[in-house]
Motif scaffolding. Sequence first.
Motif, PDB file in Angstrom:
ATOM      1  N   VAL A 184       0.841  -1.204   0.022  1.00 55.22           N
ATOM      2  CA  VAL A 184      -0.005  -0.037   0.000  1.00 55.22           C
ATOM      3  C   VAL A 184       0.963   1.209   0.078  1.00 55.22           C
ATOM      4  CG1 VAL A 184      -1.999  -1.125   1.141  1.00 55.22           C
ATOM      5  CG2 VAL A 184      -0.342  -0.073   2.543  1.00 55.22           C
ATOM      6  N   ASP A 185       0.187   2.243  -0.288  1.00 59.59           N
ATOM      7  CA  ASP A 185       1.096   3.773  -0.331  1.00 59.59           C
ATOM      8  C   ASP A 185       1.428   4.273   1.182  1.00 59.59           C
ATOM      9  OD1 ASP A 185      -1.541   4.687   0.489  1.00 59.59           O
ATOM     10  OD2 ASP A 185      -2.034   5.550  -1.486  1.00 59.59           O
ATOM     11  N   GLU A 186       1.799   5.338   1.250  1.00 62.11           N
ATOM     12  CA  GLU A 186       1.972   5.928   2.395  1.00 62.11           C
ATOM     13  C   GLU A 186       0.961   6.221   3.406  1.00 62.11           C
ATOM     14  OE1 GLU A 186       1.138   9.219  -0.433  1.00 62.11           O
ATOM     15  OE2 GLU A 186       2.518   7.394  -0.358  1.00 62.11           O
ATOM     16  N   ARG A 187      -0.435   6.084   2.840  1.00 62.60           N
ATOM     17  CA  ARG A 187      -1.478   6.104   3.601  1.00 62.60           C
ATOM     18  C   ARG A 187      -2.335   5.057   4.075  1.00 62.60           C
ATOM     19  NH1 ARG A 187      -4.393  11.275   2.983  1.00 62.60           N
ATOM     20  NH2 ARG A 187      -3.009  13.077   2.534  1.00 62.60           N
ATOM     21  N   GLN A 188      -1.499   3.904   3.628  1.00 61.30           N
ATOM     22  CA  GLN A 188      -2.118   2.739   3.980  1.00 61.30           C
ATOM     23  C   GLN A 188      -3.545   2.395   3.570  1.00 61.30           C
ATOM     24  OE1 GLN A 188      -0.997   1.652   7.907  1.00 61.30           O
ATOM     25  NE2 GLN A 188       0.520   3.089   8.131  1.00 61.30           N
ATOM     26  N   VAL A 189      -3.647   2.922   2.411  1.00 59.68           N
ATOM     27  CA  VAL A 189      -5.272   2.654   1.769  1.00 59.68           C
ATOM     28  C   VAL A 189      -5.360   1.236   1.540  1.00 59.68           C
ATOM     29  CG1 VAL A 189      -6.834   3.250   0.283  1.00 59.68           C
ATOM     30  CG2 VAL A 189      -5.193   5.017   1.193  1.00 59.68           C
ATOM     31  N   PRO A 190      -6.120   0.208   2.019  1.00 58.88           N
ATOM     32  CA  PRO A 190      -6.360  -0.991   1.632  1.00 58.88           C
ATOM     33  C   PRO A 190      -6.760  -1.292   0.184  1.00 58.88           C
ATOM     34  CG  PRO A 190      -8.214  -0.626   3.100  1.00 58.88           C
ATOM     35  CD  PRO A 190      -7.316   0.633   2.969  1.00 58.88           C
ATOM     36  N   GLN A 191      -6.565  -2.495  -0.269  1.00 56.44           N
ATOM     37  CA  GLN A 191      -7.337  -3.158  -1.626  1.00 56.44           C
ATOM     38  C   GLN A 191      -8.322  -3.780  -1.240  1.00 56.44           C
ATOM     39  OE1 GLN A 191      -3.823  -3.715  -0.658  1.00 56.44           O
ATOM     40  NE2 GLN A 191      -2.255  -3.210  -2.048  1.00 56.44           N
ATOM     41  N   ARG A 192      -9.517  -3.744  -1.800  1.00 52.10           N
ATOM     42  CA  ARG A 192     -10.754  -4.466  -1.561  1.00 52.10           C
ATOM     43  C   ARG A 192     -11.084  -5.452  -2.599  1.00 52.10           C
ATOM     44  NH1 ARG A 192     -12.417  -2.423   3.305  1.00 52.10           N
ATOM     45  NH2 ARG A 192     -11.758  -0.195   3.697  1.00 52.10           N
ATOM     46  N   GLN A 193     -11.787  -6.491  -2.566  1.00 50.66           N
ATOM     47  CA  GLN A 193     -12.371  -7.162  -3.560  1.00 50.66           C
ATOM     48  C   GLN A 193     -13.497  -7.728  -3.144  1.00 50.66           C
ATOM     49  OE1 GLN A 193     -10.347  -9.854  -6.324  1.00 50.66           O
ATOM     50  NE2 GLN A 193     -11.327 -11.705  -5.341  1.00 50.66           N
ATOM     51  N   LYS A 194     -14.683  -7.402  -3.876  1.00 49.98           N
ATOM     52  CA  LYS A 194     -15.746  -8.327  -3.772  1.00 49.98           C
ATOM     53  C   LYS A 194     -16.285  -9.181  -4.727  1.00 49.98           C
ATOM     54  CE  LYS A 194     -20.119  -8.635  -1.879  1.00 49.98           C
ATOM     55  NZ  LYS A 194     -20.266  -9.382  -0.494  1.00 49.98           N
ATOM     56  N   LEU A 195     -16.606 -10.423  -4.462  1.00 51.59           N
ATOM     57  CA  LEU A 195     -16.794 -11.312  -5.434  1.00 51.59           C
ATOM     58  C   LEU A 195     -18.000 -12.021  -4.879  1.00 51.59           C
ATOM     59  CD1 LEU A 195     -16.221 -13.354  -7.728  1.00 51.59           C
ATOM     60  CD2 LEU A 195     -14.831 -14.648  -6.093  1.00 51.59           C
ATOM     61  N   LYS A 196     -19.166 -11.973  -5.879  1.00 54.30           N
ATOM     62  CA  LYS A 196     -20.383 -12.639  -5.652  1.00 54.30           C
ATOM     63  C   LYS A 196     -20.672 -13.720  -6.836  1.00 54.30           C
ATOM     64  CE  LYS A 196     -25.341 -11.503  -4.832  1.00 54.30           C
ATOM     65  NZ  LYS A 196     -26.246 -10.654  -4.438  1.00 54.30           N
ATOM     66  N   LEU A 197     -20.835 -14.878  -6.562  1.00 52.90           N
ATOM     67  CA  LEU A 197     -21.278 -15.954  -7.470  1.00 52.90           C
ATOM     68  C   LEU A 197     -22.471 -16.564  -7.016  1.00 52.90           C
ATOM     69  CD1 LEU A 197     -17.716 -17.677  -7.131  1.00 52.90           C
ATOM     70  CD2 LEU A 197     -18.414 -16.050  -8.865  1.00 52.90           C
ATOM     71  N   GLU A 198     -23.221 -16.691  -8.318  1.00 53.52           N
ATOM     72  CA  GLU A 198     -24.546 -17.450  -7.858  1.00 53.52           C
ATOM     73  C   GLU A 198     -24.950 -18.583  -9.112  1.00 53.52           C
ATOM     74  OE1 GLU A 198     -29.487 -16.319  -7.398  1.00 53.52           O
ATOM     75  OE2 GLU A 198     -28.246 -14.587  -7.829  1.00 53.52           O
ATOM     76  N   VAL A 199     -25.446 -19.716  -8.614  1.00 54.61           N
ATOM     77  CA  VAL A 199     -25.504 -20.941  -9.658  1.00 54.61           C
ATOM     78  C   VAL A 199     -26.812 -21.421  -9.259  1.00 54.61           C
ATOM     79  CG1 VAL A 199     -24.467 -23.004 -10.290  1.00 54.61           C
ATOM     80  CG2 VAL A 199     -22.997 -21.272  -8.947  1.00 54.61           C
ATOM     81  N   ALA A 200     -27.667 -21.169 -10.396  1.00 53.45           N
ATOM     82  CA  ALA A 200     -29.048 -21.773 -10.646  1.00 53.45           C
ATOM     83  C   ALA A 200     -29.131 -23.092 -10.444  1.00 53.45           C
ATOM     84  CB  ALA A 200     -29.718 -21.058 -11.581  1.00 53.45           C
TER      85      ALA A 200
END
Length: 330
Positions: A125-141
């Motif tokens: 991360v940079d000097e501000r320590q800003v996090p990386q975020r990931q949102k994964l949504k899977l739907e199986v019919a």
Amino acid sequence: MTNSGLAMNAAIVKSGSSATPVPAEPELVERSWLAELHMRYRPDRSGRKTVADLLSVCGPLKVQRGFYPEMPAKADRLPPAVCHSYILHPPGGIVSGDRLAINITVAHDARALITTTSATRIYRVDERQVPQRQKLKLEVASGATLEWLPLENIFFAGSRADFDTEIILHEGSALFYREISCLGRPASGIPFDESAHSFLRQRLRLMTAEGSPIHEERIAIHSDNMRNRAQMGEFSVTGSLLVHGFQSAQLDSFTGAVHASLLDELRGTIDAAFPDSTACLALTSKPGLLICRYLGHESGEATALFDLMWHQLRPRLLGCVAVPPRIWAT
């Protein structure tokens, strides 16, 4: 199979940690890079193959056109042929402030296999320590199958990642879900805990279409607990393969778990394939779900373990042999 795999199961679900990602300030959110991908897989009009509809895309996420290495010559193919898709992240990695949102829906009777073109790198991360975020949504019919088999995630020392996955499984669906996390770059002499800012939080939830929980796990790792035996125990690679969608004949009529005979067979296969492994290899089951775990030092070994289980179980769940994506051979 090593008994120490039991300790690895405890490490995966452990979540007690006072460390939390530093929230991004408004001006930092504005300069972060948002990437979104929303796709739907469905049978085509002929019913011969599954096709992918790109519903929306934003930012640096891309998807290559579908491949059909399993397309048979006969025109009366049922169910539709599997669509192999490759997700690309052109920048080559996730930097401070990046936010990724991926939404995949597999419609009734569709069959999709999704992987990535390369390992995903999550940088310092940079000097501000800003996090990386990931949102994964899977739907199986109902009647659909999803094989989510990306290559590994590499979390650099000093990264602060917050990854959240939600999977919705309708009755009669099938799932292979693989996740491999490499913490730091030990081969380069840069462990994850080299930086005091290193942090990884992962959440995974499997639920029914009605919202009932099937399985949930959380893990929180930071520089202070990397060497804790109840967490990573000085290992640097962790991984899971979740398999759901067994037929009732393959499940215990009382507990709903995978038959002990099948577990014993798979454990024997693992022991024969990895006789000298120093990693923790574990295979467990709960109602309707089989979970294969890896805790060790080699992402290649984790990949080989999960590929072995995929080859063993795919014919039992999907009625067809495992056909690796061509990108894996490059």
